[in-house]
Design a protein around this motif. Structure first.
Motif, PDB file in Angstrom:
ATOM      1  N   VAL A 148      25.342  30.288 -38.244  1.00  0.00           N
ATOM      2  CA  VAL A 148      24.735  31.543 -38.702  1.00  0.00           C
ATOM      3  C   VAL A 148      23.399  31.272 -39.373  1.00  0.00           C
ATOM      4  O   VAL A 148      22.408  31.978 -39.145  1.00  0.00           O
ATOM      5  CB  VAL A 148      25.694  32.281 -39.659  1.00  0.00           C
ATOM      6  N   SER A 149      23.354  30.232 -40.202  1.00  0.00           N
ATOM      7  CA  SER A 149      22.106  29.871 -40.882  1.00  0.00           C
ATOM      8  C   SER A 149      21.029  29.479 -39.873  1.00  0.00           C
ATOM      9  O   SER A 149      19.859  29.854 -40.037  1.00  0.00           O
ATOM     10  CB  SER A 149      22.372  28.713 -41.853  1.00  0.00           C
ATOM     11  N   TRP A 150      21.421  28.762 -38.818  1.00  0.00           N
ATOM     12  CA  TRP A 150      20.440  28.364 -37.810  1.00  0.00           C
ATOM     13  C   TRP A 150      19.873  29.599 -37.099  1.00  0.00           C
ATOM     14  O   TRP A 150      18.659  29.685 -36.877  1.00  0.00           O
ATOM     15  CB  TRP A 150      21.074  27.426 -36.782  1.00  0.00           C
ATOM     16  N   CYS A 151      20.721  30.536 -36.758  1.00  0.00           N
ATOM     17  CA  CYS A 151      20.251  31.762 -36.090  1.00  0.00           C
ATOM     18  C   CYS A 151      19.282  32.532 -36.981  1.00  0.00           C
ATOM     19  O   CYS A 151      18.288  33.083 -36.489  1.00  0.00           O
ATOM     20  CB  CYS A 151      21.450  32.645 -35.718  1.00  0.00           C
ATOM     21  N   ARG A 152      19.546  32.557 -38.268  1.00  0.00           N
ATOM     22  CA  ARG A 152      18.664  33.274 -39.198  1.00  0.00           C
ATOM     23  C   ARG A 152      17.314  32.566 -39.326  1.00  0.00           C
ATOM     24  O   ARG A 152      16.268  33.214 -39.256  1.00  0.00           O
ATOM     25  CB  ARG A 152      19.334  33.372 -40.572  1.00  0.00           C
ATOM     26  N   GLU A 153      17.347  31.256 -39.487  1.00  0.00           N
ATOM     27  CA  GLU A 153      16.110  30.510 -39.738  1.00  0.00           C
ATOM     28  C   GLU A 153      15.235  30.362 -38.497  1.00  0.00           C
ATOM     29  O   GLU A 153      14.022  30.153 -38.618  1.00  0.00           O
ATOM     30  CB  GLU A 153      16.459  29.127 -40.297  1.00  0.00           C
ATOM     31  N   HIS A 154      15.826  30.463 -37.314  1.00  0.00           N
ATOM     32  CA  HIS A 154      15.064  30.243 -36.079  1.00  0.00           C
ATOM     33  C   HIS A 154      14.997  31.496 -35.209  1.00  0.00           C
ATOM     34  O   HIS A 154      14.744  31.408 -34.011  1.00  0.00           O
ATOM     35  CB  HIS A 154      15.687  29.092 -35.282  1.00  0.00           C
ATOM     36  N   ARG A 155      15.171  32.663 -35.803  1.00  0.00           N
ATOM     37  CA  ARG A 155      15.226  33.897 -35.017  1.00  0.00           C
ATOM     38  C   ARG A 155      13.901  34.231 -34.337  1.00  0.00           C
ATOM     39  O   ARG A 155      13.880  34.993 -33.371  1.00  0.00           O
ATOM     40  CB  ARG A 155      15.673  35.060 -35.895  1.00  0.00           C
ATOM     41  N   HIS A 156      12.789  33.678 -34.819  1.00  0.00           N
ATOM     42  CA  HIS A 156      11.480  33.989 -34.247  1.00  0.00           C
ATOM     43  C   HIS A 156      11.088  33.050 -33.104  1.00  0.00           C
ATOM     44  O   HIS A 156      10.042  33.241 -32.491  1.00  0.00           O
ATOM     45  CB  HIS A 156      10.404  33.970 -35.332  1.00  0.00           C
ATOM     46  N   LEU A 157      11.930  32.056 -32.821  1.00  0.00           N
ATOM     47  CA  LEU A 157      11.654  31.196 -31.673  1.00  0.00           C
ATOM     48  C   LEU A 157      11.823  31.989 -30.379  1.00  0.00           C
ATOM     49  O   LEU A 157      12.549  32.996 -30.351  1.00  0.00           O
ATOM     50  CB  LEU A 157      12.607  29.996 -31.656  1.00  0.00           C
ATOM     51  N   PRO A 158      11.196  31.577 -29.285  1.00  0.00           N
ATOM     52  CA  PRO A 158      11.459  32.223 -27.990  1.00  0.00           C
ATOM     53  C   PRO A 158      12.958  32.187 -27.681  1.00  0.00           C
ATOM     54  O   PRO A 158      13.652  31.226 -28.021  1.00  0.00           O
ATOM     55  CB  PRO A 158      10.658  31.360 -27.006  1.00  0.00           C
ATOM     56  N   ILE A 159      13.437  33.242 -27.058  1.00  0.00           N
ATOM     57  CA  ILE A 159      14.873  33.353 -26.808  1.00  0.00           C
ATOM     58  C   ILE A 159      15.400  32.168 -26.005  1.00  0.00           C
ATOM     59  O   ILE A 159      16.504  31.669 -26.256  1.00  0.00           O
ATOM     60  CB  ILE A 159      15.186  34.684 -26.102  1.00  0.00           C
ATOM     61  N   ARG A 160      14.636  31.698 -25.042  1.00  0.00           N
ATOM     62  CA  ARG A 160      15.095  30.568 -24.239  1.00  0.00           C
ATOM     63  C   ARG A 160      15.304  29.317 -25.100  1.00  0.00           C
ATOM     64  O   ARG A 160      16.290  28.585 -24.926  1.00  0.00           O
ATOM     65  CB  ARG A 160      14.105  30.270 -23.116  1.00  0.00           C
ATOM     66  N   GLU A 161      14.407  29.096 -26.045  1.00  0.00           N
ATOM     67  CA  GLU A 161      14.558  27.938 -26.927  1.00  0.00           C
ATOM     68  C   GLU A 161      15.799  28.091 -27.803  1.00  0.00           C
ATOM     69  O   GLU A 161      16.536  27.120 -28.035  1.00  0.00           O
ATOM     70  CB  GLU A 161      13.315  27.766 -27.788  1.00  0.00           C
ATOM     71  N   GLN A 162      16.039  29.299 -28.294  1.00  0.00           N
ATOM     72  CA  GLN A 162      17.237  29.531 -29.093  1.00  0.00           C
ATOM     73  C   GLN A 162      18.491  29.300 -28.259  1.00  0.00           C
ATOM     74  O   GLN A 162      19.454  28.673 -28.710  1.00  0.00           O
ATOM     75  CB  GLN A 162      17.231  30.968 -29.635  1.00  0.00           C
ATOM     76  N   TRP A 163      18.459  29.805 -27.045  1.00  0.00           N
ATOM     77  CA  TRP A 163      19.617  29.656 -26.159  1.00  0.00           C
ATOM     78  C   TRP A 163      19.915  28.184 -25.871  1.00  0.00           C
ATOM     79  O   TRP A 163      21.083  27.759 -25.915  1.00  0.00           O
ATOM     80  CB  TRP A 163      19.347  30.414 -24.858  1.00  0.00           C
ATOM     81  N   LEU A 164      18.881  27.400 -25.600  1.00  0.00           N
ATOM     82  CA  LEU A 164      19.088  25.977 -25.320  1.00  0.00           C
ATOM     83  C   LEU A 164      19.678  25.267 -26.537  1.00  0.00           C
ATOM     84  O   LEU A 164      20.581  24.424 -26.404  1.00  0.00           O
ATOM     85  CB  LEU A 164      17.764  25.326 -24.916  1.00  0.00           C
ATOM     86  N   ALA A 165      19.185  25.592 -27.722  1.00  0.00           N
ATOM     87  CA  ALA A 165      19.684  24.945 -28.936  1.00  0.00           C
ATOM     88  C   ALA A 165      21.130  25.342 -29.216  1.00  0.00           C
ATOM     89  O   ALA A 165      21.974  24.493 -29.529  1.00  0.00           O
ATOM     90  CB  ALA A 165      18.787  25.310 -30.122  1.00  0.00           C
TER      91      ALA A 165
END
Length: 236
Positions: A148-165
């Motif tokens: 949950v903390s990772w999703c909050r802190e990295h929410r502004h990354l491109p969606i594809r980058e979030q998905w890969l992580a």
């Protein structure tokens, strides 16, 4: 030791989580616990006994309660001889025999945590008893909080980058925790990750609200990996 950007040179001890800690534990406890248990303790016991250890975490299993109590009494003295102490909150005696139908609530087997799993007795598909594992409550809560903390802190990354992580993080979790009897906990983590991802994508800006219907469309394009049993392959 590097901590919060500062380098220190402690004269004793090892850093929490440092790679040297399990190496030193294995080297030191091999003599303090492993050899002592095999050469000195087991020949003096009435029943069968086993020792399972990983770094500084260990489980000692006894067929006789009297043997278990005798070893529990002498274990602190053995450790003190080498300048070591037992963790008072983690060292305990647990009754862990196979459940019986006539066992009262007080006499039912207990549970214990070891290497991130809570070990307990459970029913098999055929109705028998077997020792099962589920993600320990503290480890599960820690994993949920971290995701949950990772999703909050990295929410502004491109969606594809979030998905890969997130995909990488989930697969790493599955690789360890996706074992027989633990799929409910593993799927629960995936549920929390999906909700956190939808929540924090919706807070990227004042106009970024993503309804679940739209989030479903996003998931079809960027699907999070489903949980599968570790080591199980489908053959067609």
């Amino acid at each position: 030791m590097l901590e919060d950007g500062c380098v220190t040179h402690p004269e004793s001890g090892s850093p929490q989580g440092g790679v040297i800690s399990p190496i030193l534990a294995n080297a030191y406890l091999h003599e303090v616990l492993d050899e002592w248990f095999e050469r000195t303790v087991k020949p003096r016991l009435k029943g069968r006994a086993s020792l399972i250890r990983y770094a500084d975490d260990a489980v000692l299993v006894f067929g006789s309660e009297d043997d278990a109590r005798r070893v529990l009494d002498v274990l602190p003295k053995r450790f003190a001889k080498y300048g070591l102490t037992l963790h008072p909150g983690k060292t305990r005696l647990v009754r862990f025999g196979r459940p019986r139908l006539d066992t009262s609530r007080e006499g039912r087997p207990g549970t214990f945590d070891f290497l991130g799993f809570t070990h307990h007795w459970g029913r098999t598909l055929r109705g028998g008893w077997a020792v099962k594992r589920r993600t320990a409550k503290d480890r599960f809560n820690r994993s949920v909080k971290s995701m949950v903390s990772w999703c909050r802190e990295h929410r502004h990354l491109p969606i594809r980058e979030q998905w890969l992580a997130l995909t990488s993080k989930l697969r790493g979790h599955y690789a360890y925790y996706a074992v027989i009897g633990n799929m409910a906990r593993v799927n629960s983590l995936l549920y929390h990750v999906r909700r956190a991802w939808q929540k924090w994508l919706s807070r990227r800006s004042d106009k970024a609200r993503i309804a679940w219907e739209r989030f479903g469309e996003l998931e079809r394009r960027f699907p999070l990996p489903p949980a599968r049993l570790r080591g199980v392959r489908l053959v067609t």
